[in-house]
Scaffold this active site. Sequence first.
Site, mmCIF file in Angstrom:
data_model
loop_
_atom_site.group_PDB
_atom_site.id
_atom_site.type_symbol
_atom_site.label_atom_id
_atom_site.label_comp_id
_atom_site.label_asym_id
_atom_site.label_seq_id
_atom_site.Cartn_x
_atom_site.Cartn_y
_atom_site.Cartn_z
ATOM 1 N N LYS A 1 0.855 -1.201 0.000
ATOM 2 C CA LYS A 1 0.000 0.000 0.000
ATOM 3 C C LYS A 1 0.886 1.245 0.000
ATOM 4 C CE LYS A 1 -4.002 1.967 2.504
ATOM 5 N NZ LYS A 1 -4.903 1.821 3.679
ATOM 6 N N SER B 1 -9.949 2.269 2.693
ATOM 7 C CA SER B 1 -8.971 2.933 1.841
ATOM 8 C C SER B 1 -8.014 1.978 1.128
ATOM 9 C CB SER B 1 -8.155 3.910 2.677
ATOM 10 O OG SER B 1 -7.346 3.226 3.620
ATOM 11 N N SER C 1 -10.400 0.137 7.027
ATOM 12 C CA SER C 1 -9.744 0.199 5.720
ATOM 13 C C SER C 1 -9.070 -1.079 5.245
ATOM 14 C CB SER C 1 -8.706 1.332 5.708
ATOM 15 O OG SER C 1 -9.345 2.572 5.577
#
Lengths: 504, 495
Positions: B80, B161, B185
């Site tokens: 990420k 997210s 998330s």
Amino acid sequence: MGPIGTVMSTYRIQGATGEWEVVIGLEVHAQVSSQAKLFSGAATAFGAEPNSQVSLVDAAMPGMLPVPNRECIRQAVRTGMAINAQINKWSRFDRKNYFYADLPQGYQISQLYHPIVGEGAIEVILDEKGPEGSTKTIGIERIHVEQDAGKLMHDQHPTMSYVDLNRSGVALMEIVSRPDMRSPAEAGAYVAKLRQILRYVGSCDGNMDQGSMRADVNVSVRRPGEPFGTRTETKNVNSVRFVMAVVEQEAKRQVGVIEDGGAVVQETRLYDPDKNETRSMRSKEDAHDYRYFPDPDLLPLELDDAFLEECRASLPELPDAKRHRYETALGLSPYDAAQLTLEVETYLQFEEMLDAVVKASGKGEHDLAKRVANWLLSERAGLLKSIPEGAAHPKNTVEANTALIIAASEGTISGGKAKEIFAAYLTSDIDLAAEIDANKQTSDTGAIEAAIAKILADNADKVAEFKGGKEALFGFFVGQTMKAMQGKANPQVVNELLRKALAN
Amino acid sequence: MTDLTELGVAAIRDGVAKGDFTAVEVAEAFNANVAAAQEALNAFIVATPEKALEAARATDAKRAKGEPLGKMGGVPIGMKDLFATKGVQTTAASHILEGFTPEYESTVSQKLWDAGAGMLGKLNLDQFAMGSSNETSYFGNVISPWRRKDGGNAALAPGGSSGGSSAAVSARLAPAATGTDTGGSIRQPAAFTGISGIKPTYGRCSRWGIVAFASSLDQAGPMARDVRDCAIMLEAMAGFDPKDSTSLDMPVPAWEAGLSGDLTGKKVGIPREYRMDGMDADVAASWDAGIAWLKDAGAEIVDVSLPHTKYALPAYYIIAPAEASSNLARYDGVRYGLRDLPDGAGLQDMYAATRAAGFGAEVKRRILIGTYVLSAGFYDAYYTQAQKVRTLIAQDFKNAFTLCDVILAPTAPTAAFGLGEKSDDPLSMYLNDVFAVPASLAGLPAMSVPAGLNREGLPLGLQIVGKPFDEQGVLNAGLAIEQRAAFSAKPEKWW
């Protein structure tokens, strides 16, 4: 004078409409002596190349996190203990949010809600040579630890400012007093005393000229006995003298404002030492909303008993206790005791010297303290000032000093002679022991009596005058005798024998 | 030969170790999938095929020398783009950090590389991890590989997210990926894309080097095909880090070795407040199925109450923005990242211009909310109150855990929604995290595992919340569901 702590200051501003009293509170920022910053491992040396002491944390790079430095916390706790303050075993860090180019995180990590040190107090002496009563207790509200900011440099580029982050993240203690001071002298004495304590404890080097210690001076004025007036805060004042000047100037300015029908505005001001005046920096209306909240990157700081015990055990004898001991156990005068305890270096030297002299002579501390004090404070002090190397002269050793102090204390040589010999020793190539030996005073009463007899015979007229009541002539006979003995007679013995001879 | 990209973490690790295939072959296969899907899915902000190959070669070389390969030996993963990676652009999907290349490696990513993993690239996400649909990225939306079985080709949200992570794992662009979870998330995107993901106990994974959103909530965790893969990867990611003051100073358990789907003697709590009026029927049905599976695995089902649940979302949307407003103050154009310096601008003008240009609308919204709730005069009414609520929510869980070992609930109130469906309505977007946020506020370990498909053919996730430090209990309950749900659906390849 009332009891300690309730001494009333008599300092008053004489205004056009009468007398005004000044009320002072100080926030002193003291840089914690530590190899590393409060929340990063970066170094903290003064005067390093710009941006050479900056870690990723200090530069607030993305994802960086603060980790409290144990030594900084320890120093704050020790400082709190040295002012007899409450130590909070549970404290917490808060973020103070504002934007400025010298503040990389966009917030300063500080302690608003739960400081590490609570209520304490220090006692200041307002007149060192005065009576015991001229002391005053100044309350300390709290000490908290926080990060320092970086420094902007405006002189490096025609249109841009540069930022030096070396100081960014350095640990500061903010020591907040109660509004207990009532005169420039009290404010000055408070800062000086605080500096002395910090230096004893070793938690701050107290170098005000390097910015290691600086004060925000809160001043207001009122009619004696009335409630507090509106205060102003003059920021970053960096000497004891300037603190006193700020109080004096700011109080006068405020009295002028009020007497001219105006009102004092609560605001932040700056001191200009060149013009000796304070200037408005920003008013309360422009004040930031700092949006304080607990720093979520840090857990509350919890101190255990073992840590506190170590902090307490590592505290040195503090100034008040030391001064008291010098007066009582060592029999020194209050003035000498105050002088010897003023600076850490001075007391260290005194105690080292006293210790060496005690060991070498086998006498007690009490018998020798006054001699060592005289030697350090007057005889040797003057001498060292007159040579270029000063105290750093390589031959200014404990051994040499000890030999001279012992010789003088035993009456082998006079104090004056010791100073002469030391001067010669430092500036030429002589053997110290031989020189002391060569200048030995004689206590040989026979030789002295013979000299006295001759002098009295040669000066029969003066003897008659002395006996007729002109006692001042005694000094003349002493001088003559010493001269005849080439300065090596023990003055005490000379005195005794002369008294005896003249009494006949 | 098997399609290597169909393999998960355990299978790749074991296959490389046994010599069934090489780590380089694995990396090449995933690199190819990453490249082929980039235009359609936009899951990566930067692909780093050479990094994946470099790590793979190192693993193969170690194997040749008979050296241990590590927990993640030979496994390429997606990272990420919230984790700082040394020498590789790290943006948090923002314009303000576009082009920012750290000189340092986050603790978690370093641990993964040390365990033998390789990096396929930096994954797209909601900007600064603020969002539930991956529509707030400066680098464009991530498109879910899933489509509704309704004949339409509407682009769906991969969740957020960690939307790049979820899309990449479910589309077989990576066998696993890192995620971060502040208020769901990891779990919500895992649920949206039919994969597993676990947010460990707050403090298990170091936050050092992860771009901060809300410090008291942010936790890293793995996202992978199944529970075992999550256990393996979490072992590699977790561990005490002296550089993070909030890091847990506890040993990392052997979660993989401790896996067991037998829940005999365990109690599973069903929070009655989560069964809301008007609940999506398919979501309710999957929850009931989950209850039946866990009973079948030997667990006793108990009713529990989490009475302050309804206050969790409002409290979260005060605390997280408050911390974010302060955490994001460092992006000021002074030291790194974007600097917008209009002609004749002073310092304040530079701040305003830089932050106006550098932050997206959702980030600005949260900075404004956070600044407001911390302001003088509002602080007690909002921030202090929210912290009290947070304490009550943690207490709710504590009370519930006197009655049960884990809690079972849906991960999200709905399956994946279409891109654009909620982007104009922040409140409805925020509501998507209603089941995820309470565990975040309480710092508890929580995971999402796939439970089945809804009537539109979209995955639904079930959430297991555990006691502090009991990731094992969470993983085991997840495994019990996984074994019984037998979820094997995957998105049909259209890209």
